[in-house]
Design an enzyme around this catalytic site. Structure first.
Site, mmCIF file in Angstrom:
data_model
loop_
_atom_site.group_PDB
_atom_site.id
_atom_site.type_symbol
_atom_site.label_atom_id
_atom_site.label_comp_id
_atom_site.label_asym_id
_atom_site.label_seq_id
_atom_site.Cartn_x
_atom_site.Cartn_y
_atom_site.Cartn_z
ATOM 1 N N GLU A 38 -59.035 -77.116 -36.744
ATOM 2 C CA GLU A 38 -59.408 -76.224 -37.843
ATOM 3 C C GLU A 38 -59.125 -76.856 -39.214
ATOM 4 O O GLU A 38 -59.883 -76.642 -40.167
ATOM 5 C CB GLU A 38 -58.667 -74.895 -37.703
ATOM 6 C CG GLU A 38 -58.919 -74.163 -36.368
ATOM 7 C CD GLU A 38 -60.344 -73.629 -36.242
ATOM 8 O OE1 GLU A 38 -61.124 -73.727 -37.205
ATOM 9 O OE2 GLU A 38 -60.679 -73.100 -35.158
ATOM 10 N N GLU A 78 -62.490 -71.328 -41.775
ATOM 11 C CA GLU A 78 -61.703 -72.262 -40.963
ATOM 12 C C GLU A 78 -60.217 -72.175 -41.321
ATOM 13 O O GLU A 78 -59.356 -72.328 -40.457
ATOM 14 C CB GLU A 78 -62.205 -73.700 -41.129
ATOM 15 C CG GLU A 78 -63.685 -73.929 -40.796
ATOM 16 C CD GLU A 78 -64.041 -73.691 -39.337
ATOM 17 O OE1 GLU A 78 -63.158 -73.324 -38.560
ATOM 18 O OE2 GLU A 78 -65.228 -73.873 -38.983
ATOM 19 N N HIS A 135 -58.786 -69.464 -39.465
ATOM 20 C CA HIS A 135 -58.548 -69.853 -38.074
ATOM 21 C C HIS A 135 -57.285 -70.711 -37.961
ATOM 22 O O HIS A 135 -56.506 -70.569 -37.013
ATOM 23 C CB HIS A 135 -59.752 -70.626 -37.520
ATOM 24 C CG HIS A 135 -61.005 -69.801 -37.469
ATOM 25 N ND1 HIS A 135 -62.240 -70.344 -37.231
ATOM 26 C CD2 HIS A 135 -61.203 -68.471 -37.634
ATOM 27 C CE1 HIS A 135 -63.150 -69.378 -37.242
ATOM 28 N NE2 HIS A 135 -62.547 -68.242 -37.492
ATOM 29 N N GLU A 177 -68.466 -78.446 -34.581
ATOM 30 C CA GLU A 177 -68.349 -77.087 -34.043
ATOM 31 C C GLU A 177 -68.438 -77.109 -32.519
ATOM 32 O O GLU A 177 -67.688 -76.403 -31.842
ATOM 33 C CB GLU A 177 -69.443 -76.178 -34.614
ATOM 34 C CG GLU A 177 -69.349 -75.921 -36.117
ATOM 35 C CD GLU A 177 -68.126 -75.110 -36.532
ATOM 36 O OE1 GLU A 177 -67.593 -74.348 -35.685
ATOM 37 O OE2 GLU A 177 -67.695 -75.238 -37.688
ATOM 38 N N GLU A 232 -67.008 -70.556 -33.287
ATOM 39 C CA GLU A 232 -67.569 -71.906 -33.313
ATOM 40 C C GLU A 232 -69.066 -71.849 -33.021
ATOM 41 O O GLU A 232 -69.864 -72.569 -33.621
ATOM 42 C CB GLU A 232 -66.898 -72.814 -32.261
ATOM 43 C CG GLU A 232 -65.367 -72.880 -32.317
ATOM 44 C CD GLU A 232 -64.832 -73.509 -33.585
ATOM 45 O OE1 GLU A 232 -65.588 -74.220 -34.250
ATOM 46 O OE2 GLU A 232 -63.659 -73.267 -33.910
ATOM 47 N N HIS A 254 -70.866 -70.572 -36.130
ATOM 48 C CA HIS A 254 -70.924 -71.606 -37.177
ATOM 49 C C HIS A 254 -71.957 -72.671 -36.840
ATOM 50 O O HIS A 254 -72.707 -73.115 -37.713
ATOM 51 C CB HIS A 254 -69.553 -72.253 -37.354
ATOM 52 C CG HIS A 254 -68.529 -71.316 -37.927
ATOM 53 N ND1 HIS A 254 -67.203 -71.611 -37.968
ATOM 54 C CD2 HIS A 254 -68.655 -70.092 -38.487
ATOM 55 C CE1 HIS A 254 -66.543 -70.604 -38.525
ATOM 56 N NE2 HIS A 254 -67.409 -69.662 -38.833
#
Lengths: 73, 189
Positions: B35, B64, B67, B135, B165, B168
């Site tokens: 991340e 991110e 995360h 990703e 993920e 994204h």
């Protein structure tokens, strides 16, 4: 045929220290558009293909410096 | 600038003290496809990408960090009450010698985070393809960690992160489509 170069106009601040480049370019070469290559595409003559690096005009992406205008094929 | 909300994006609960799982999770904290690498990669690339997709990199890069904070919380909770002996058994003896129970940006094998994990090529297509690949690699890492974990609470949070993920990756793919569009052409949805 898709174009191999696109352009955009970035934000220009009134406080930028250098004279602005008003239009910026980026490359979008041929392979981005083809998907799975179909059978039976047009081909170059072998001698020309050897020079260009590909047999197929559909995959040929010319590149010249974007800083030197009007030199592109 | 950023505003900070003092809560996690998704709840993090841990069922048992399990430093071994923490060692694996560190991969998503300071690993090549973790991340931190993701956040720094996108927030850095956004300066030299066409205007139309700057906002996307900004928003995903910001997420991110949310995360990263979740992973940090998991690692902290999994290790905070472990004895040095337990840490040693979990393969974290070297970590303990260097950092006590502090978190550190390193991968599961203990290699410190490095900027060579990320790239900013300046070519928008190359950068977005790297982002899509990153990703997918992060999604795979989450899968392999879930496969090794028997903590249902941790796995619930990791499943959420894995899904992000996927989203994204989809958004980056859409960004490529936006950049591929011919100028002056009408868009049809």
């Amino acid at each position: 045929m898709p174009t191999h170069r696109k352009s955009y106009h970035p934000y220009i601040s009134p406080f930028d220290p250098c004279p602005p480049i008003k239009t910026k370019t980026y490359e979008t070469p041929a392979q981005l558009y083809l998907g799975f290559q179909p059978k039976g595409l047009d081909q170059y003559q072998p001698s020309e293909a050897l020079k260009k690096g590909t047999l197929w005009p559909a995959l040929y992406s010319p590149y010249t410096s974007p800083y030197e205008k009007n030199k592109r094929e | 600038m950023w505003y900070y909300e003092k809560k996690l994006q998704y709840p993090v609960k841990v069922s048992t003290c399990n430093p071994k799982l923490a060692k694996f999770l560190i991969e998503q904290y300071g690993g090549a496809d973790g991340e931190l690498a993701a956040a720094l990669r996108y927030l850095n690339q956004r300066y030299t990408i066409p205007d139309k997709v700057i906002g996307l990199l900004n928003d995903i890069g910001t997420e991110e960090f949310a995360h990263l904070e979740m992973i940090a919380t998991m690692v902290y909770k999994l290790t905070k009450d472990a004895t040095p002996e337990q840490l040693k058994e979990a393969g974290l003896g070297a970590h303990y010698a260097n950092h006590d129970k502090a978190l550190y940006y390193e991968n599961a094998a203990g290699a410190p985070w490095t900027a060579t994990y990320i790239q900013a090529k300046g070519d928008p297509i190359a950068d977005l393809y790297e982002d899509i690949a990153a990703e997918e690699k992060a999604r795979a890492t989450y899968q392999w960690i879930i496969n090794m974990s028997d903590d249902p609470f941790i796995n619930d949070s990791l499943t959420f992160l894995r899904e992000r993920e996927i989203i994204h990756s989809q958004r980056f793919r859409e960004a490529v489509e936006i950049l591929k569009e011919e100028q002056g052409k009408k868009r049809i949805f």
